[in-house]
Design a protein around this motif. Structure first.
Motif, PDB file in Angstrom:
ATOM      1  N   ILE A 138      10.679   1.897   4.255  1.00  0.00           N
ATOM      2  CA  ILE A 138       9.742   2.040   3.140  1.00  0.00           C
ATOM      3  C   ILE A 138       8.509   2.835   3.566  1.00  0.00           C
ATOM      4  O   ILE A 138       8.018   3.683   2.815  1.00  0.00           O
ATOM      5  N   ALA A 139       8.035   2.594   4.773  1.00  0.00           N
ATOM      6  CA  ALA A 139       6.870   3.346   5.269  1.00  0.00           C
ATOM      7  C   ALA A 139       7.184   4.830   5.341  1.00  0.00           C
ATOM      8  O   ALA A 139       6.357   5.679   4.957  1.00  0.00           O
ATOM      9  N   GLY A 140       8.357   5.166   5.838  1.00  0.00           N
ATOM     10  CA  GLY A 140       8.746   6.566   5.927  1.00  0.00           C
ATOM     11  C   GLY A 140       8.815   7.221   4.562  1.00  0.00           C
ATOM     12  O   GLY A 140       8.388   8.377   4.384  1.00  0.00           O
ATOM     13  N   ILE A 141       9.337   6.486   3.584  1.00  0.00           N
ATOM     14  CA  ILE A 141       9.417   7.014   2.222  1.00  0.00           C
ATOM     15  C   ILE A 141       8.013   7.228   1.664  1.00  0.00           C
ATOM     16  O   ILE A 141       7.725   8.264   1.030  1.00  0.00           O
ATOM     17  N   LEU A 142       7.131   6.280   1.878  1.00  0.00           N
ATOM     18  CA  LEU A 142       5.756   6.411   1.396  1.00  0.00           C
ATOM     19  C   LEU A 142       5.085   7.654   1.974  1.00  0.00           C
ATOM     20  O   LEU A 142       4.417   8.414   1.258  1.00  0.00           O
ATOM     21  N   LEU A 143       5.273   7.872   3.253  1.00  0.00           N
ATOM     22  CA  LEU A 143       4.691   9.067   3.879  1.00  0.00           C
ATOM     23  C   LEU A 143       5.285  10.328   3.274  1.00  0.00           C
ATOM     24  O   LEU A 143       4.568  11.308   3.018  1.00  0.00           O
ATOM     25  N   ASP A 144       6.583  10.310   3.032  1.00  0.00           N
ATOM     26  CA  ASP A 144       7.257  11.491   2.482  1.00  0.00           C
ATOM     27  C   ASP A 144       6.746  11.852   1.088  1.00  0.00           C
ATOM     28  O   ASP A 144       6.745  13.034   0.710  1.00  0.00           O
ATOM     29  N   VAL A 145       6.337  10.839   0.303  1.00  0.00           N
ATOM     30  CA  VAL A 145       5.858  11.129  -1.055  1.00  0.00           C
ATOM     31  C   VAL A 145       4.348  11.326  -1.104  1.00  0.00           C
ATOM     32  O   VAL A 145       3.768  11.475  -2.186  1.00  0.00           O
ATOM     33  N   GLY A 146       3.720  11.335   0.062  1.00  0.00           N
ATOM     34  CA  GLY A 146       2.287  11.623   0.139  1.00  0.00           C
ATOM     35  C   GLY A 146       1.378  10.436  -0.064  1.00  0.00           C
ATOM     36  O   GLY A 146       0.190  10.605  -0.362  1.00  0.00           O
ATOM     37  N   ALA A 147       1.905   9.245   0.123  1.00  0.00           N
ATOM     38  CA  ALA A 147       1.099   8.036  -0.042  1.00  0.00           C
ATOM     39  C   ALA A 147       0.564   7.572   1.309  1.00  0.00           C
ATOM     40  O   ALA A 147       1.071   7.949   2.363  1.00  0.00           O
ATOM     41  N   ASP A 148      -0.443   6.737   1.257  1.00  0.00           N
ATOM     42  CA  ASP A 148      -0.974   6.086   2.456  1.00  0.00           C
ATOM     43  C   ASP A 148      -0.065   4.889   2.737  1.00  0.00           C
ATOM     44  O   ASP A 148      -0.194   3.840   2.100  1.00  0.00           O
ATOM     45  N   LEU A 153       1.686  -0.674   2.064  1.00  0.00           N
ATOM     46  CA  LEU A 153       2.401  -1.843   2.576  1.00  0.00           C
ATOM     47  C   LEU A 153       1.482  -3.058   2.643  1.00  0.00           C
ATOM     48  O   LEU A 153       1.910  -4.183   2.357  1.00  0.00           O
ATOM     49  N   ALA A 154       0.227  -2.830   3.016  1.00  0.00           N
ATOM     50  CA  ALA A 154      -0.720  -3.939   3.066  1.00  0.00           C
ATOM     51  C   ALA A 154      -0.973  -4.497   1.666  1.00  0.00           C
ATOM     52  O   ALA A 154      -1.024  -5.717   1.462  1.00  0.00           O
ATOM     53  N   LYS A 155      -1.108  -3.602   0.689  1.00  0.00           N
ATOM     54  CA  LYS A 155      -1.349  -4.043  -0.686  1.00  0.00           C
ATOM     55  C   LYS A 155      -0.164  -4.836  -1.218  1.00  0.00           C
ATOM     56  O   LYS A 155      -0.325  -5.805  -1.962  1.00  0.00           O
ATOM     57  N   ALA A 156       1.040  -4.438  -0.802  1.00  0.00           N
ATOM     58  CA  ALA A 156       2.244  -5.123  -1.270  1.00  0.00           C
ATOM     59  C   ALA A 156       2.294  -6.573  -0.821  1.00  0.00           C
ATOM     60  O   ALA A 156       2.992  -7.396  -1.439  1.00  0.00           O
ATOM     61  N   GLU A 157       1.593  -6.903   0.230  1.00  0.00           N
ATOM     62  CA  GLU A 157       1.600  -8.262   0.762  1.00  0.00           C
ATOM     63  C   GLU A 157       0.459  -9.110   0.222  1.00  0.00           C
ATOM     64  O   GLU A 157       0.323 -10.279   0.602  1.00  0.00           O
TER      65      GLU A 157
END
Length: 209
Positions: A138-148, A153-157
């Motif tokens: 999920i982190a890799g996908i977030l980086l790929d779409v230009g997200a922090d 991931l922290a917000k998701a928790e």
């Protein structure tokens, strides 16, 4: 150019999807493009089918509980993916644990990259056979779409997001959602299944009196 409602806003289509849902994969990979062509705004509603299924006494996907139905679904997915030029890999296990992805998407549902994120998660799961419960995926996908990635991931928790996703499941039940994908037009008409996407878009374009 798409039609506008009486209030001047673009017509909208609410897209309810579960990342573990096979047919949601088909819809997610197309909906933003086909909706834009019709001038319809997609409203993203990630949710979890598990709690809804459990109320029916199902502890897993009905495609697992009913082998004949499951065999048909996978063959149908092969045919549909061939038509749409999409790869298909059966996740192991199926269904995947989609909780983390759903929390991230719920928290980011108004972000400009939400569509790209949703498509990338579905592609990773059903196109590449990756484990979408893995935070590194999920982190890799977030980086790929230009997200922090770290922030997302922290917000998701956070408790707010966890409670919000549970509330989304309750809202889905209130709206009459029982499976995924489900589309609900601005008029409140519900359409279930990927094969109802075009009809749902047509209904989204119907202007209210």
């Amino acid at each position: 150019m798409g039609r506008q409602g009486n209030d001047g806003k673009r017509p909208s289509l609410h897209f309810w999807f579960d990342f573990a849902s096979t047919y949601s994969y088909l819809s997610a990979m197309q909906i933003e493009t086909v909706a834009a062509d019709r001038g319809v705004m997609v409203v993203w509603h990630p949710f979890l089918l598990g709690p809804i299924f459990r109320k029916q006494g199902w502890e897993t996907s009905p495609f697992n509980l009913m082998p004949a139905k499951g065999r048909y679904m996978w063959r149908d997915m092969e045919r549909q993916c061939e038509v749409f030029g999409l790869p298909l890999v059966r996740p192991d296990p199926f269904p995947q644990n989609s909780l983390l992805a759903a929390r991230v998407a719920h928290a980011a549902r108004a972000e400009p990259w939400i569509g790209a994120f949703v498509r990338a998660v579905f592609y990773a799961e059903f196109g590449a056979g990756l484990d979408i419960s893995d935070p590194s995926i999920i982190a890799g996908i977030l980086l790929d779409v230009g997200a922090d990635a770290a922030a997302a991931l922290a917000k998701a928790e956070t408790m707010d997001v966890k409670i919000g996703l549970r509330a989304a499941v309750s809202e889905a039940e209130t709206q009459g959602v029982f499976g995924a994908p489900t589309f609900i037009s601005g008029r409140g008409e519900l359409f279930w299944g990927h094969d109802r996407l075009e009809q749902a878009l047509d209904d989204a374009l119907v202007l209210s009196d």
